[in-house]
Design a protein around this motif. Structure first.
Motif, PDB file in Angstrom:
ATOM      1  N   ASN A 280      65.771  11.106 -23.778  1.00  0.00           N
ATOM      2  CA  ASN A 280      66.166  10.287 -24.931  1.00  0.00           C
ATOM      3  C   ASN A 280      66.393  11.149 -26.172  1.00  0.00           C
ATOM      4  O   ASN A 280      67.209  10.806 -27.035  1.00  0.00           O
ATOM      5  CB  ASN A 280      65.098   9.229 -25.220  1.00  0.00           C
ATOM      6  CG  ASN A 280      65.079   8.122 -24.176  1.00  0.00           C
ATOM      7  OD1 ASN A 280      66.061   7.924 -23.448  1.00  0.00           O
ATOM      8  ND2 ASN A 280      63.971   7.390 -24.088  1.00  0.00           N
ATOM      9  N   LEU A 281      65.643  12.241 -26.264  1.00  0.00           N
ATOM     10  CA  LEU A 281      65.809  13.179 -27.373  1.00  0.00           C
ATOM     11  C   LEU A 281      66.962  14.166 -27.120  1.00  0.00           C
ATOM     12  O   LEU A 281      67.162  15.091 -27.899  1.00  0.00           O
ATOM     13  CB  LEU A 281      64.512  13.962 -27.598  1.00  0.00           C
ATOM     14  CG  LEU A 281      63.339  13.161 -28.172  1.00  0.00           C
ATOM     15  CD1 LEU A 281      62.049  13.972 -28.069  1.00  0.00           C
ATOM     16  CD2 LEU A 281      63.626  12.773 -29.617  1.00  0.00           C
ATOM     17  N   LYS A 282      67.689  13.948 -26.000  1.00  0.00           N
ATOM     18  CA  LYS A 282      68.811  14.806 -25.595  1.00  0.00           C
ATOM     19  C   LYS A 282      68.368  16.232 -25.277  1.00  0.00           C
ATOM     20  O   LYS A 282      69.116  17.193 -25.460  1.00  0.00           O
ATOM     21  CB  LYS A 282      69.917  14.806 -26.666  1.00  0.00           C
ATOM     22  CG  LYS A 282      70.485  13.420 -26.953  1.00  0.00           C
ATOM     23  CD  LYS A 282      71.689  13.476 -27.857  1.00  0.00           C
ATOM     24  CE  LYS A 282      72.175  12.064 -28.226  1.00  0.00           C
ATOM     25  NZ  LYS A 282      72.510  11.250 -27.058  1.00  0.00           N
ATOM     26  N   LEU A 283      67.118  16.346 -24.819  1.00  0.00           N
ATOM     27  CA  LEU A 283      66.598  17.628 -24.347  1.00  0.00           C
ATOM     28  C   LEU A 283      66.660  17.643 -22.816  1.00  0.00           C
ATOM     29  O   LEU A 283      65.665  17.852 -22.120  1.00  0.00           O
ATOM     30  CB  LEU A 283      65.170  17.836 -24.843  1.00  0.00           C
ATOM     31  CG  LEU A 283      64.994  17.912 -26.362  1.00  0.00           C
ATOM     32  CD1 LEU A 283      63.520  17.931 -26.729  1.00  0.00           C
ATOM     33  CD2 LEU A 283      65.696  19.152 -26.918  1.00  0.00           C
ATOM     34  N   THR A 284      67.869  17.423 -22.300  1.00  0.00           N
ATOM     35  CA  THR A 284      68.027  17.266 -20.853  1.00  0.00           C
ATOM     36  C   THR A 284      67.751  18.566 -20.109  1.00  0.00           C
ATOM     37  O   THR A 284      67.238  18.547 -18.987  1.00  0.00           O
ATOM     38  CB  THR A 284      69.438  16.774 -20.519  1.00  0.00           C
ATOM     39  OG1 THR A 284      70.404  17.668 -21.105  1.00  0.00           O
ATOM     40  CG2 THR A 284      69.672  15.380 -21.075  1.00  0.00           C
ATOM     41  N   GLY A 285      68.105  19.693 -20.717  1.00  0.00           N
ATOM     42  CA  GLY A 285      67.820  20.976 -20.080  1.00  0.00           C
ATOM     43  C   GLY A 285      66.327  21.206 -19.930  1.00  0.00           C
ATOM     44  O   GLY A 285      65.852  21.665 -18.881  1.00  0.00           O
ATOM     45  N   MET A 286      65.582  20.845 -20.956  1.00  0.00           N
ATOM     46  CA  MET A 286      64.133  20.994 -20.895  1.00  0.00           C
ATOM     47  C   MET A 286      63.531  20.028 -19.879  1.00  0.00           C
ATOM     48  O   MET A 286      62.606  20.389 -19.129  1.00  0.00           O
ATOM     49  CB  MET A 286      63.524  20.761 -22.288  1.00  0.00           C
ATOM     50  CG  MET A 286      62.044  21.064 -22.367  1.00  0.00           C
ATOM     51  SD  MET A 286      61.388  20.899 -24.057  1.00  0.00           S
ATOM     52  CE  MET A 286      62.127  22.363 -24.821  1.00  0.00           C
ATOM     53  N   ALA A 287      64.066  18.798 -19.824  1.00  0.00           N
ATOM     54  CA  ALA A 287      63.578  17.821 -18.854  1.00  0.00           C
ATOM     55  C   ALA A 287      63.797  18.322 -17.430  1.00  0.00           C
ATOM     56  O   ALA A 287      62.921  18.200 -16.574  1.00  0.00           O
ATOM     57  CB  ALA A 287      64.281  16.477 -19.063  1.00  0.00           C
ATOM     58  N   ASP A 288      64.969  18.902 -17.178  1.00  0.00           N
ATOM     59  CA  ASP A 288      65.251  19.448 -15.844  1.00  0.00           C
ATOM     60  C   ASP A 288      64.288  20.578 -15.504  1.00  0.00           C
ATOM     61  O   ASP A 288      63.839  20.721 -14.361  1.00  0.00           O
ATOM     62  CB  ASP A 288      66.701  19.953 -15.777  1.00  0.00           C
ATOM     63  CG  ASP A 288      67.712  18.823 -15.837  1.00  0.00           C
ATOM     64  OD1 ASP A 288      67.339  17.667 -15.577  1.00  0.00           O
ATOM     65  OD2 ASP A 288      68.889  19.110 -16.152  1.00  0.00           O
TER      66      ASP A 288
END
Length: 251
Positions: free
Chosen positions: A11-19
């Motif tokens: 949701n915070l657009k930290l998709t790279g970190m989520a992955d």
């Protein structure tokens, strides 16, 4: 809790970190011996790389390059008057950071557009906004923009592109309105951002092709003053590839 954290990261657009968090969870034994700060550093690094990759993908899409081309696949085999060291130097991008231009000339089919698109793709990979136009199409868009009231906005967009590629320069005659538009474009970009011009005409014929000595001087002075030049030679690459293909089929 884990799923909530992953959802919040996305949701915070930290998709790279989520992955990266997901990867660490799936391979827990690989990471369990690392200190917290090192694991956090890996997450941040993955996020940064992910953002850079997304930016590169976006820039390539926005560039609308005519050909899918890379500097690694440039052909040096033919007698093209093209040195590997020249392309390698341009590929480093220092000329872009200095706002210098590049003029690519040569006969039809010798690979001018491919080289321009390869350098355009390289610029996107280095994070530079890039846009490819056939000059006749750009001049048509500028004429239409004057009619619908978007001319100033289009000029503003062109002024901010870090690498503008103009193909088929001199292919068609230009009128007074189009010469004035070219002068505005070159004046806005001079010393700030780079332009690649691709033409079948040698540079010494560009003055005559513009059709007005005064405006031609003003346009070309801004374009040529700080320009690198590549004058390609040799037979048509398209013809050569066609002959090779026919030879393969007949063998």
């Amino acid at each position: 809790m884990t799923q909530q954290t992953l959802t919040r990261l996305r949701n915070l657009k930290l998709t790279g970190m989520a992955d990266a968090v997901q990867q660490q969870l799936e391979h827990a034994s690989t990471y369990e011996g690392l200190p917290f700060i090192e694991r956090l550093s890996l997450l941040v690094e993955h996020e940064q790389l992910s953002r850079e990759q997304r930016k590169q993908t976006r820039l390539v899409k926005q560039a609308r390059l005519k050909l899918q081309a890379t500097v690694q696949e440039v052909d040096y085999q033919s007698a093209r008057n093209l040195e590997r060291s020249q392309v390698a130097n341009l590929a480093q991008g220092e000329w872009l950071r200095r706002g210098q231009n590049l003029l690519i000339t040569g006969p039809c089919g010798c690979g001018k557009t491919y080289l321009a698109c390869a350098l355009g793709y390289q610029a996107c990979q280095q994070g530079h906004s890039t846009r490819y136009y056939r000059l006749p199409r750009l001049l048509l868009e500028l004429s239409q923009a004057k009619v619908d009231g978007s001319y100033a906005r289009l000029l503003g967009q062109l002024a901010r592109i870090e690498l503008l590629i103009l193909d088929d320069w001199g292919l068609e005659a230009v009128n007074a309105e189009q010469r004035n538009a070219l002068l505005e474009i070159m004046d806005d970009r001079y010393g700030k951002y780079s332009t690649i011009v691709v033409s079948q005409l040698p540079t010494e014929e560009w003055y005559a092709s513009l059709g007005d000595n005064t405006l031609a001087d003003a346009i070309l002075d801004r374009l040529m003053h700080n320009a690198h030049r590549l004058s390609l030679k040799g037979e048509s690459m398209r013809k050569r590839r066609s002959e090779l293909t026919q030879s393969e089929h007949s063998s």
